[in-house]
Design an enzyme around this catalytic site. Structure first.
Site, PDB file in Angstrom:
ATOM      1  N   TRP A 129       0.849  -1.185   0.000  1.00 51.00           N
ATOM      2  CA  TRP A 129       0.000   0.000   0.000  1.00 51.00           C
ATOM      3  C   TRP A 129       0.886   1.237   0.000  1.00 51.00           C
ATOM      4  O   TRP A 129       1.807   1.349   0.816  1.00 51.00           O
ATOM      5  CB  TRP A 129      -0.894  -0.035   1.236  1.00 51.00           C
ATOM      6  CG  TRP A 129      -1.838   1.118   1.390  1.00 51.00           C
ATOM      7  CD1 TRP A 129      -2.608   1.673   0.426  1.00 51.00           C
ATOM      8  CD2 TRP A 129      -2.123   1.829   2.609  1.00 51.00           C
ATOM      9  NE1 TRP A 129      -3.364   2.705   0.951  1.00 51.00           N
ATOM     10  CE2 TRP A 129      -3.087   2.819   2.284  1.00 51.00           C
ATOM     11  CE3 TRP A 129      -1.672   1.720   3.926  1.00 51.00           C
ATOM     12  CZ2 TRP A 129      -3.595   3.697   3.241  1.00 51.00           C
ATOM     13  CZ3 TRP A 129      -2.186   2.579   4.870  1.00 51.00           C
ATOM     14  CH2 TRP A 129      -3.132   3.553   4.531  1.00 51.00           C
ATOM     15  N   ASP A 210      -0.418  -5.652   9.637  1.00 48.05           N
ATOM     16  CA  ASP A 210      -1.397  -4.627   9.279  1.00 48.05           C
ATOM     17  C   ASP A 210      -2.636  -5.351   8.755  1.00 48.05           C
ATOM     18  O   ASP A 210      -2.672  -5.796   7.612  1.00 48.05           O
ATOM     19  CB  ASP A 210      -0.817  -3.698   8.212  1.00 48.05           C
ATOM     20  CG  ASP A 210      -1.780  -2.591   7.806  1.00 48.05           C
ATOM     21  OD1 ASP A 210      -2.796  -2.400   8.507  1.00 48.05           O
ATOM     22  OD2 ASP A 210      -1.528  -1.927   6.783  1.00 48.05           O
ATOM     23  N   LYS A 245     -13.549  -0.984   7.153  1.00 46.43           N
ATOM     24  CA  LYS A 245     -14.148  -1.742   6.063  1.00 46.43           C
ATOM     25  C   LYS A 245     -15.199  -2.716   6.570  1.00 46.43           C
ATOM     26  O   LYS A 245     -16.332  -2.731   6.083  1.00 46.43           O
ATOM     27  CB  LYS A 245     -13.071  -2.507   5.282  1.00 46.43           C
ATOM     28  CG  LYS A 245     -12.387  -1.711   4.189  1.00 46.43           C
ATOM     29  CD  LYS A 245     -11.445  -0.673   4.735  1.00 46.43           C
ATOM     30  CE  LYS A 245     -10.692   0.034   3.612  1.00 46.43           C
ATOM     31  NZ  LYS A 245      -9.769   1.060   4.165  1.00 46.43           N
TER      32      LYS A 245
END
Length: 401
Positions: A129, A210, A245
């Site tokens: 990311w 993560d 999310k």
């Protein structure tokens, strides 16, 4: 005074979102930013979240939370990440705090590591990311990459990855995504994770997990498997998690950072320094989102409802992956697009180059980020034909070479 300050070009993903919003074409598809959309193309409000919110007593004063966050919320984070019966949780060896989403977990964790392991450097997957570099590098950590994505096979360069991990010095920091890898959507198998864990334990390094998409890969418990496995093996490590999310609570900034220690005494010391790190950053986390999450996770009925809703979101993503694969195979029967269904989670590495991505956006109104990463959660039956047609057109030369 400020004439020497350069202009900020903007975040490439957020800027692309603004461009999409200004696009007045009636048929377009936003497959760029990492948001989960439902079949109607809207960000859903989960029923479990809505009910938990309705139960909140609005008359309670909006006071500051402690630096580490609400105790109930922290306990429920640890139980969601590790499981209520995990040995590390039972032995009180996990120091958990409420952070400003998953990004805040990365920031607090990076600041903590830079302070107490100043000579340790960080290794991160290639690719990763993009904001990992901003957050972790911005904390002063020296960053390196280890091999990960193989464009030839659309899989993992596992042997090269393992060889790189075997060379890590003691107390090196390794950032790993336990599920739904961003940006590739490619995760190690459980056997591969076991081998990775063995190397990290043997090299005495510091894993930093993560976990932003728990539940979107195989399930809430399944996606946390390697985290729980390594904690059970006695690894000292950090785990960041997010409810942005899987509870569709993006703007409430509800996440957590858990540090697994070797003893409960160490966990107490670590918690104190995490509190100090938070105080230097933002003093205390936001209240409302943690009350909503605690309301969902702390009520057996709402928790079960939430788990079922996460299952439905995950199934919809899987369904869209299969539909896109079928749509592309119908248009380009000789092209291998099986990777769309073997990749997992919200994102897919399409293999498209920047010129193809530009063509998709400019000519067809289909928005991906420049790396070719696609947010599969932006697909729906309403835009599937547009996306399949457009992608087939830009992928056609690759199919005929």
């Amino acid at each position: 005074m400020f004439k020497h300050i350069p202009s900020y070009p903007g975040d490439p993903i957020l800027s692309l979102m603004h461009t999409f919003m200004k696009d007045d074409r009636p048929h377009k598809a936003n497959l760029s930013i990492g948001l989960y959309y439902d079949e109607a193309g809207k960000i859903p409000v989960l029923k479990s979240v809505e009910l938990a919110q309705q139960r909140i007593d609005e008359s309670v004063p909006h006071v500051y939370l402690p630096m580490e966050g609400d105790n109930t919320y922290r306990r429920l984070i640890a139980e969601t990440v590790f499981g209520a019966d995990h040995v590390a949780v039972k032995e009180q060896r996990v120091a958990t705090i409420h952070t400003l989403g998953g990004s805040g977990a990365l920031k607090v964790g990076a600041d903590f590591l830079k302070t107490y392991f100043p000579d340790s450097e960080l290794w991160i997957s290639d690719p990763t990311w993009e904001n990992h570099y901003n957050i972790l590098g911005g904390a002063g950590l020296v960053m390196h990459t280890f091999p990960y994505y193989d464009p030839a096979t659309n899989g993992i360069r596992f042997d090269e990855m393992m060889a790189a991990l075997e060379q890590l010095p003691a107390r090196a920091i390794v950032l790993l995504q336990p599920c739904c890898h961003n940006p590739t959507g490619i995760d190690p198998t459980r056997e591969q994770w076991t081998a990775i864990a063995d190397v990290l334990l043997r090299r005495n390094v510091i894993p930093f997990f993560d976990m932003a998409y728990q539940g979107f890969g195989d399930g809430l418990d399944e996606d946390a498997w390697v985290v729980r496995h390594m904690a059970a093996q006695g690894a000292a490590m950090l785990v960041g998690n997010s409810f942005s999310k899987n509870m569709s609570l993006y703007g409430e900034r509800v996440g957590g950072l858990s540090v697994v220690c070797n003893t409960s005494a160490e966990a107490g010391q670590v918690l104190g320094q995490l509190q100090a790190t938070v105080r230097k950053n933002y003093s205390s986390p936001p209240l409302f989102g943690s009350r909503v999450v605690s309301g969902v996770l702390g009520d057996p009925e709402l928790r079960a409802m939430w788990a079922a809703e996460v299952t439905q979101m995950r199934k919809r993503i899987h369904e869209m992956r299969a539909a896109l694969r079928s749509g592309l195979k119908a248009r380009l029967p000789d092209l291998d697009v099986e990777y769309f269904v073997t990749q997992r989670g919200m994102f897919s590495y399409t293999g498209l180059g920047q010129a193809q991505v530009d063509t998709l956006r400019d000519e067809y109104g289909v928005y991906l980020i420049k790396s070719g990463r696609m947010c599969v959660a932006g697909l729906s039956h309403g835009n599937l034909e547009l996306v399949a047609d457009s992608m087939a057109k830009v992928m056609q030369p690759a199919a005929t070479r």
